[in-house]
Enzyme design. Structure first.
Site, short mmCIF file in Angstrom:
data_model
loop_
_atom_site.label_atom_id
_atom_site.label_comp_id
_atom_site.label_asym_id
_atom_site.label_seq_id
_atom_site.Cartn_x
_atom_site.Cartn_y
_atom_site.Cartn_z
N THR A 278 0.82 -1.22 0.00
CA THR A 278 0.00 0.00 0.00
C THR A 278 0.86 1.27 0.00
OG1 THR A 278 -0.17 -0.06 2.40
CG2 THR A 278 -1.97 -1.10 1.17
N GLY A 279 2.18 1.10 0.11
CA GLY A 279 3.07 2.28 0.07
C GLY A 279 3.20 2.79 -1.35
N ILE B 31 14.11 -5.12 -2.06
CA ILE B 31 14.50 -3.99 -2.90
C ILE B 31 15.11 -2.86 -2.05
CG2 ILE B 31 13.60 -2.22 -4.49
CD1 ILE B 31 13.43 -5.13 -5.56
N THR B 32 14.66 -2.76 -0.81
CA THR B 32 15.02 -1.65 0.09
C THR B 32 16.50 -1.33 0.13
OG1 THR B 32 13.19 -2.41 1.45
CG2 THR B 32 14.70 -0.82 2.45
N GLU B 33 16.80 -0.02 0.05
CA GLU B 33 18.16 0.47 0.15
C GLU B 33 18.37 1.12 1.50
OE1 GLU B 33 19.08 3.34 -2.89
OE2 GLU B 33 21.11 3.68 -2.13
N TYR C 90 20.39 -2.49 -16.56
CA TYR C 90 19.43 -2.18 -17.62
C TYR C 90 20.19 -1.81 -18.89
CZ TYR C 90 16.76 -1.20 -13.32
OH TYR C 90 16.21 -1.24 -12.06
N GLU D 270 31.42 -4.56 -9.66
CA GLU D 270 31.89 -3.21 -9.40
C GLU D 270 32.92 -3.27 -8.29
OE1 GLU D 270 28.08 -1.46 -8.52
OE2 GLU D 270 28.36 -1.67 -6.36
N HIS E 250 26.75 2.99 -3.77
CA HIS E 250 26.41 1.74 -3.09
C HIS E 250 27.25 1.59 -1.82
CE1 HIS E 250 25.11 -0.17 -7.16
NE2 HIS E 250 24.11 0.48 -6.58
#
Lengths: 378, 290
Positions: B17-18, B96-98, B159, B209, B247
């Site tokens: 719902t966010g 997914i959270t960073e 991507y 990386e 990152h």
């Protein structure tokens, strides 16, 4: 986030680790007074800067009198150590060193656990020991839930060859250092050297700590230790705006969405014969606000002769990103040439909008890098 | 075939719902992913993107038979969301959270391992099996079905490479972003093992990386266990030491974790390493040709 040695020592002391208590001076007068207050013995004057190699650079001196302490402080204050100007010195009493050790806590990335390391080679560059004599570093991986067990801390003590009556004292310090690391969300906690004095006591003679930026929200007392003099003002301003920014030495400003792509963009600039002026990740959406903020950060650097904007639109529509760039340019005055690489949904429409605004808009990152290097030279 | 997600994926969205959760739930449904439900504590009875919302993961699993969960909750609540998904018996959790503190992730990782579940991320774009299931935030339209398995620590850079592959006519079996944090649930080595075992994957692309030694570990694993051709790209050749490049895990510290070290380790393992993302398709075509 990095802190000074004296701040790290305060954090360790608050967690019950015996540290060599001293005071910070910002003038030779203060250093002299502190030395006098400390009494008649030898004192050490130590430069407080966020970089290693202070000893080699002449940033640590011994003084046998308050007058010598004053002279030493006068020599060290204002000194440049690897690009850091010394603004503070720590004045600490000299210690009667019988034996020196290294003790450190850090994340072991391959094992995804916290690693506690100890070595008999204290007071020297531990990275050099790790490279050349790795067998001289003893390691224990802490339990991910329970932490460093007492027996693990003792094992480190025995591995160092400590006499039996010194092992428990050492183990207590190792456990406290682990506890400090865990409680304060450190990314590094290091005592180098940890010494055994002539009287048989343990003492942390030097301390180094860094903290996890992502956890600072729950450690206001650590956040308060931040020294703005030690940080790039532009990097700080960027962070407040939710932008990752790192200043580099080149002349091509970079504005990119995504950290990995931002690094690849810098590499592409270099590959085409240019030098990137910065790393900059605007975050996912690349909104007008963020792009305007990014322009402000990049153009603050007088060395910048051209700007490369690389936006992989993805889900965000290219025409929306282009509008954002145009809007941002309406708010910020940018005097250098700009090359935009834009891809994603509606990218063609976006490039048309950018071309209308007099910007060079291209399809691929390599093309954009080649273009921006050319326009920086022109 | 593919790895980890496919047409049989029954996806649960935690934090549905966010703002992020509802946007991406809709995007995933539009791609054709079978989103069977969402979780927001106190959100029971709502519907987002056509999916019913539950108060707890346990309720959602019981009602929907969800077998994969994706997490879009803020950093300070994300570790709890991972524990909740794993304890409800979900075998694959994508976070997914960073910005999750490292010291929170250490016990999370241990718990996930002990439970026999798999975690992807955190701080990752998720994964996609083109034409079957998109479990993440990547733009679906740049992907195409095909024989290339792709694994990466990055988001938009992935991507970029996927887009170049698709334009060159090289589709993907599965494209997986493992995340840019120092502590992540699934490593390059884990992903390489899955791609090696997947009959639909004929060649592998690895995008690394600076920072840490996961690429070096991957190189060792490739030399010993991977028979399929591998093409690599490492970002951060120009990154300075001691500075975190966006990152949390992308930092050269103590002189290790440089791009040069990673590139030479991969090359020594027989991986063809591209200098630019655009060289990846050509190197792959050469590798596939023999």
């Amino acid at each position: 986030m990095n802190v000074h040695e004296y701040q790290a020592a305060e954090v360790l002391a608050a967690h019950g680790i015996p540290v060599n208590a001293g005071q910070v001076a910002t003038t030779p007068d203060e250093a002299e007074r502190i030395a006098r207050d400390l009494g008649s013995g030898v004192v050490a004057i130590k430069a407080q800067v966020h970089t290693g190699g202070r000893g080699k650079a002449g940033g640590i001196k011994l003084a046998r009198s308050p007058q010598e302490a004053r002279d030493a402080a006068a020599a060290i204050l204002g000194m440049d150590i690897r690009g850091h100007t010394v603004r503070k010195v720590l004045v600490v009493p000299g210690a009667d060193i019988a034996q020196e050790f290294y003790l450190g806590v850090v994340l072991d990335r391959p094992n995804r656990r916290t690693l506690v390391m100890a070595s008999g080679e204290g007071g020297v560059d531990i990275e050099e020991v790790a490279r050349e004599r790795p067998e001289r570093i003893h390691r224990q991986l802490a339990d991910p839930v329970l932490g460093l067990h007492a027996y693990q801390a003792r094992q480190l003590g025995f591995a160092l060859g400590l006499p039996a009556d010194k092992v428990n004292g050492f183990a207590a310090i190792a456990q406290r250092l682990y506890a400090t690391y865990a409680a304060e969300d450190a990314s590094l906690a290091e005592i180098n050297p940890l010494v055994l004095t002539g009287a048989g006591d343990w003492l942390a003679l030097d301390a180094k700590m860094s903290f996890d930026d992502n956890a600072l929200f729950r450690h206001p007392s650590i956040e308060a230790l931040r020294d703005p003099d030690e940080e790039n003002a532009t990097e700080l301003e960027a962070r407040r705006g939710g932008i990752s920014f790192v200043k580099l030495d080149g002349d091509i400003g970079c504005i990119v969405n995504g950290a990995g792509l931002a690094m690849a963009t810098m590499d592409a600039v270099k590959l085409h014969g240019g030098e990137p002026a910065n790393f900059l990740d605007v975050g996912g959406g690349a909104s007008a606000d963020q792009v305007a903020r990014a322009f402000g950060l990049v153009t603050a650097d007088p060395a910048v002769r051209a700007i490369l904007i690389n936006i992989f639109g993805g889900i965000t529509r290219g025409d929306v990103v282009a509008q954002g760039i145009r809007e941002a340019l309406g708010r910020v005055n940018v005097a250098v040439p700009i090359v935009v690489r834009l891809s994603g949904t509606n990218a063609e429409e976006g490039r048309r909008l950018l071309a209308e605004a007099g910007l060079t808009a291209v399809d691929t990152m390599d093309e954009a890098a080649a273009q921006v290097v050319r326009s920086a030279v022109a | 075939m593919s790895i980890l997600v496919d047409a049989s994926t029954r996806l649960l969205v935690q934090g549905i719902t966010g703002r992020e959760g509802s946007f991406h739930a809709t995007q995933m449904v539009e791609y054709g992913t079978n989103v069977v439900g969402g979780v927001t504590p106190g959100g029971r009875g709502k519907t987002v993107a056509g999916a019913p919302v539950f108060d707890t993961v346990a309720d959602a699993v019981k009602e929907t038979g969800a077998n994969v969960s994706i997490i879009y909750v803020p950093a300070r609540f994300a570790p709890d969301a991972i524990y909740e998904a794993v304890d409800a018996g979900i075998p694959l959790v994508v976070c997914i959270t960073e910005g999750i503190p490292v010291n929170d992730m250490v016990p999370v990782y241990a718990h996930v391992k002990a439970s026999g579940a798999r975690l992807i991320g955190p701080n990752c774009p998720g994964l996609i099996t083109p034409g079957q299931a998109k479990v993440g935030i990547m733009p679906g339209f740049i992907h195409a079905e095909g024989p290339v398995g792709l694994v990466s620590r990055s988001g938009t850079l992935t991507y970029e490479v996927v887009d170049a592959l698709t334009r060159a006519g090289l589709g993907q079996s599965t494209a997986l972003g493992i995340g840019g944090d120092p502590v992540i649930g699934t490593s390059f080595v884990d992903a390489l093992g899955l791609f090696e075992a997947d009959p639909a994957t004929e060649a592998i692309v690895i995008i690394g990386e600076i920072g840490g030694s996961d690429e070096e570990d991957a190189a060792r694993y490739i030399a010993e266990h991977v028979t399929k051709p591998v093409v690599g790209f490492i970002a951060g050749r120009t990154a300075p030491p001691g500075k975190r490049m966006g990152h949390a895990g992308a930092i050269i510290s103590g002189g290790s974790g440089t791009a040069a070290e990673k590139i030479s380790a991969l090359e020594a393992a027989g991986v063809r390493v591209a200098e630019s993302p655009y060289q990846v398709p050509g190197l792959l075509q050469a590798a596939l040709a023999g």
